[in-house]
Scaffold this motif. Structure first.
Motif, PDB file in Angstrom:
ATOM      1  N   SER A   1      56.921 -66.565 -33.681  1.00  0.00           N
ATOM      2  CA  SER A   1      57.009 -67.833 -34.477  1.00  0.00           C
ATOM      3  C   SER A   1      57.395 -69.022 -33.476  1.00  0.00           C
ATOM      4  CB  SER A   1      57.886 -67.682 -35.624  1.00  0.00           C
ATOM      5  OG  SER A   1      59.300 -67.683 -35.148  1.00  0.00           O
ATOM      6  N   ARG A   2      57.755 -68.587 -32.424  1.00  0.00           N
ATOM      7  CA  ARG A   2      58.123 -70.048 -31.302  1.00  0.00           C
ATOM      8  C   ARG A   2      57.107 -69.747 -30.162  1.00  0.00           C
ATOM      9  NH1 ARG A   2      64.457 -69.413 -30.085  1.00  0.00           N
ATOM     10  NH2 ARG A   2      64.045 -71.267 -28.877  1.00  0.00           N
ATOM     11  N   ARG A   3      56.941 -70.876 -29.696  1.00  0.00           N
ATOM     12  CA  ARG A   3      55.969 -71.164 -28.582  1.00  0.00           C
ATOM     13  C   ARG A   3      56.387 -70.343 -27.300  1.00  0.00           C
ATOM     14  NH1 ARG A   3      56.136 -77.412 -27.835  1.00  0.00           N
ATOM     15  NH2 ARG A   3      55.564 -76.560 -25.593  1.00  0.00           N
TER      16      ARG A   3
ATOM     17  N   PHE B   1      59.620 -70.120 -24.939  1.00  0.00           N
ATOM     18  CA  PHE B   1      60.629 -69.191 -25.403  1.00  0.00           C
ATOM     19  C   PHE B   1      59.867 -67.872 -25.488  1.00  0.00           C
ATOM     20  CE2 PHE B   1      62.310 -66.453 -28.534  1.00  0.00           C
ATOM     21  CZ  PHE B   1      63.660 -66.411 -28.345  1.00  0.00           C
TER      22      PHE B   1
ATOM     23  N   ASP C   1      61.342 -64.524 -33.713  1.00  0.00           N
ATOM     24  CA  ASP C   1      61.608 -65.872 -33.066  1.00  0.00           C
ATOM     25  C   ASP C   1      60.253 -65.466 -31.813  1.00  0.00           C
ATOM     26  OD1 ASP C   1      63.440 -66.892 -34.441  1.00  0.00           O
ATOM     27  OD2 ASP C   1      64.858 -66.841 -32.639  1.00  0.00           O
TER      28      ASP C   1
END
Length: 375
Positions: A350-352, A356, A347
């Motif tokens: 893969s998350r902005r 985050f 995460d």
């Protein structure tokens, strides 16, 4: 509620709310999503031990304090919890660390960090750090102590970067091999049987950042064969602001997971089109396996070590301390993801990062993430 296995839920379906303010009750409204948002935990989630705490979420529709038909559940019955609370990845881990040095010549000197409770562990991953040109193997204590405190063996070695990438790749290959050949007799045998040669992480900086990629390519394409490990044992390669003196045919991460860590204010290996030797995004583009990028605004070339000269250029520079908080956080997440198969840590890639990010990293630094699964 605490995460439980399917067997544990079957044996005891009772619901025990663990949020600080107890179970919440709410009625579903027809006025849209905003009217149906209920805060169930507004305080910091305590993590009693380790780095993570797995939790499940249950909507107990018949209000009988049991998980039974008609309830909606996220997590129960699954291998992973409904959600995971993660501690501050930049904070020192739960075990104290010992550091020692070993060496057999000018390009085979190593600084080794290991957790003091290593005798209570099985075989744990090995992290190898290859420094850049004009840098020193002693300049990465902040990473060595940090990662070892979370249960990894870390080895930082002298790196022959002056002549170029070929010698840098050779010293990465030979230092990794010589460590695996002799570590069992170090420290009175404290590490014997506790280093997993099938889970090796290579981290390189600058010429060392290209050197670790070139070292892997030499094993895959050119038949270089170490004695104590092989290409399949390198589980992830990470390059910090790497040079690109060779073409990507020769410095090629192939299908091993690859991570690029770089600063947009780098005054040395800056990544721009001005020189082909600093266009580090080419290495990321060449990767055939899963790849991830952590790109930091306001960060120069030597904020990633303790002692290199200040070369950062441009506005909004964040400095060495903030950079190393970010580096400790993302490296711990990266190694947990690949070395320990903790898929929750993906995460962070893969998350902005603007919405985050690891809890120890403040909102100030601008971080751009890119993640590409195995194509």
């Amino acid at each position: 509620v605490e995460h439980k296995s399917p067997e544990e839920w079957a044996a005891n379906p009772g619901l025990v709310d663990i949020s600080l303010n107890g179970a919440e009750s709410a009625e579903v409204s027809a006025d849209g999503v905003a009217a149906n948002i209920v805060d169930v935990w507004t305080d910091e989630v305590p993590i009693p031990s380790g780095l993570t705490r797995g939790l499940d979420v249950v909507l107990d529709f018949n209000d009988n304090l049991r998980l039974d038909p008609g309830d909606i559940a996220v997590g129960p019955g699954a291998a992973l919890p409904g959600f995971t609370a993660v501690d501050d990845l930049s904070e020192i881990g739960p075990t104290s660390v010992t550091m020692y040095e070993r060496g057999y010549g000018p390009w085979n000197v190593q600084r080794v960090y290991y957790p003091d409770d290593i005798g209570d562990r099985g075989a744990i991953p090995l992290v190898v750090i290859s420094h850049g040109n004009g840098h020193n193997y002693t300049w990465y204590d902040y990473l060595g102590y940090h990662l070892a405190s979370w249960g990894y063996v870390v080895m930082s070695h002298t790196n022959e970067t002056g002549p170029g990438i070929e010698t840098a790749s050779t010293t990465t290959l030979t230092n990794t091999d010589s460590f695996l050949a002799a570590y069992a007799s170090d420290e009175g045998g404290a590490l014997a049987g506790h280093v997993d040669s099938s889970r090796i992480v290579w981290i390189g900086h600058s010429r060392g950042g290209e050197g670790v990629v070139r070292a892997y390519d030499r094993m895959v394409d050119e038949g270089y064969t170490p004695t104590h490990y092989g290409p399949d044992d390198i589980i992830v390669i990470s390059s910090i602001a790497p040079t690109v003196f060779y073409s990507v045919d020769s410095s090629d991460p192939h299908d091993t997971p690859y991570h690029l860590f770089a600063g947009a204010a780098d005054g040395d290996v800056h990544g721009s089109p001005a020189s082909q030797y600093v266009q580090f995004f080419r290495l990321l583009s060449a990767a055939d396996g899963p790849s991830q990028l952590t790109y930091l605004q306001g960060v120069g070339h030597n904020e990633f070590n303790c002692c290199g000269f200040a070369d950062a250029t441009g506005p909004d520079l964040i400095g060495r301390t903030a950079t190393q908080v970010i580096a400790k956080s993302y490296y711990l997440a990266l190694i947990r993801a690949y070395a320990d198969d903790d898929t929750r840590m993906f995460d962070y890639f893969s998350r902005r990062a603007d919405v985050f990010r690891p809890s120890g990293v403040t909102d100030g630094p601008i971080i751009a993430n890119a993640y590409r699964p195995d194509p």
